[in-house]
Design an enzyme around this catalytic site. Structure first.
Site, mmCIF file in Angstrom:
data_model
loop_
_atom_site.group_PDB
_atom_site.id
_atom_site.type_symbol
_atom_site.label_atom_id
_atom_site.label_comp_id
_atom_site.label_asym_id
_atom_site.label_seq_id
_atom_site.Cartn_x
_atom_site.Cartn_y
_atom_site.Cartn_z
ATOM 1 N N CYS A 280 0.811 -1.233 0.000
ATOM 2 C CA CYS A 280 0.000 0.000 0.000
ATOM 3 C C CYS A 280 0.835 1.270 0.000
ATOM 4 C CB CYS A 280 -0.935 -0.015 1.212
ATOM 5 S SG CYS A 280 -0.172 -0.634 2.724
ATOM 6 N N HIS B 119 -2.835 6.213 4.728
ATOM 7 C CA HIS B 119 -1.388 6.248 4.966
ATOM 8 C C HIS B 119 -0.848 7.601 4.503
ATOM 9 C CE1 HIS B 119 -1.492 2.154 6.020
ATOM 10 N NE2 HIS B 119 -0.774 1.604 5.062
#
Ligand code: A2P
Length: 344
Positions: free
Chosen positions: A128, A247
């Site tokens: 990710c 994130h």
């Protein structure tokens, strides 16, 4: 054309997002198979208004499947991905099991769609944190080359799965009330666990011999592979933060040729899948809370290094469950359909 789709890990944090996004994007599916462990078999789940019964993920479950999205951990992928591919499914694997295998393409459609031309039934979806970073690095590389990357990440707990989200929620409610008893983070299988609420964990995944964690090595190795830059100077520090989803990354990079601030902004404004959120005078910059449930990769806080002419600092945020996982996986399948790399 209509495709039979299977989701392995359908009850998990990423698996549920894959189901949602398939519906939302009108993916041309005729049927969805929801696969998970034997613990979940027999339960039902709704996808696009249709109720499906969850089945145990085993080799026979892939008969007739065209696309199999795997997101149930590396062990499950290592056990079942080849079985699924042997039955004719294109496997799009969210785990790290095949990412560095030289015969497996590692793909971010905005960056290296050409890598899809040669596959052996398995396509790897990158880590990710890597995905959102290369979406920003690649357009800058195309404009001015890329010499060096230093990245520090601020990673949400949902990257560690549904159990980690529960842990943050419970600890947050208990903050200041009692001693937390963490069991999941930073790494479930390791002996020590630390609270994440009110804390930061500078360990994501296990440590390697060189002192970097496996997560950090994933970012470093996967970026080189996706961008076909085997000699890129790149180092990462990955930190888990008490954020549910989204994130964030502080990135320092050096290009080959110098770019002006305006040129950097122009490149990133034009970049596919990237949204510029950069207006310090109006306090506009990307934040994980606002990137949650959003498709794009957001970039802001763009600064030229005060000393190094080719040095650039920026801040990148994306929904780790979407562009970082479910969305990118589905975009891979969509790209394969568009490039006529799969038939139903
Ligand atoms: P289950 O709910 O049946 O345990 P997360 O990343 O959110 O922790 O989710 C992990 C996903 O992987 C879940 O859907 C989980 O299913 C699935 N899973 C875990 N172990 C297996 C297994 N041995 N076979 C198939 N699916 C598994």
């Amino acid at each position: 054309e209509q495709y039979q789709v299977a989701i392995v890990g359908a009850t998990g944090a990423v698996g549920q997002k894959i189901a949602e996004k398939l519906v939302e994007r009108n993916f041309p599916y005729s049927h969805i198979k929801l696969l998970a462990s034997s613990r979940s078999a027999g339960q039902t789940a709704k996808v696009g208004g249709h109720t499906y019964t969850i089945e145990e993920a085993k080799p026979e479950a892939f008969d007739g499947v065209d696309f199999a999205f795997f997101s149930a951990g590396g062990d499950v992928s290592r056990k079942l991905a080849k079985e699924a591919a042997a039955r004719g499914a294109v496997v799009i694997d969210n785990t790290s099991a095949f990412r560095m295998d030289p015969d497996t393409p590692l793909v971010v459609p905005e960056v290296n769609p050409q890598a899809l031309h040669e596959h052996n039934g398995i396509i790897a979806n990158p880590n990710c944190s890597t995905i959102q970073m290369v979406c920003v690095l690649e357009p800058l590389r195309q404009k001015a080359g890329l010499k060096k990357v230093i990245v520090s990440t601020y990673q949400a707990v949902s990257g560690s799965g549904a159990a980690a989200i529960d842990e943050l929620t419970k600890e947050s409610h208990a903050l200041g009330l009692s001693e937390p008893s963490p069991q999941v983070l930073p790494v479930k299988s390791q002996p020590k666990h630390y609270p994440i609420a009110g804390n930061l964990l500078p360990q994501i995944d296990v440590f390697e011999e060189n002192g970097f964690t496996f997560e950090e090595m994933k970012m470093m190795n996967e970026t080189k592979k996706i961008m076909s830059l085997p000699d890129l100077s790149i180092a990462a520090t990955c930190v888990r933060v008490p954020v549910v989803t989204g994130h964030s990354e502080s990135v320092y990079l050096e290009t080959e040729q110098e770019l002006s601030l305006q040129e950097i902004r122009d490149v990133l404004t034009a970049a596919e899948g990237v949204v510029l959120q950069d207006d310090p005078t109006a306090q506009v910059y990307p934040m994980p809370l606002y990137a949650t449930d959003e498709d794009p990769v957001f970039v802001g806080r763009i600064r030229k290094d005060p000393v190094e002419k080719t040095g650039i600092h920026l801040w990148i945020v994306a929904d780790n469950l979407l562009k970082g996982a479910a969305l990118n996986s589905i975009q891979i399948a969509e790209k394969m359909i568009a490039q006529k790399e799969v038939s139903s």
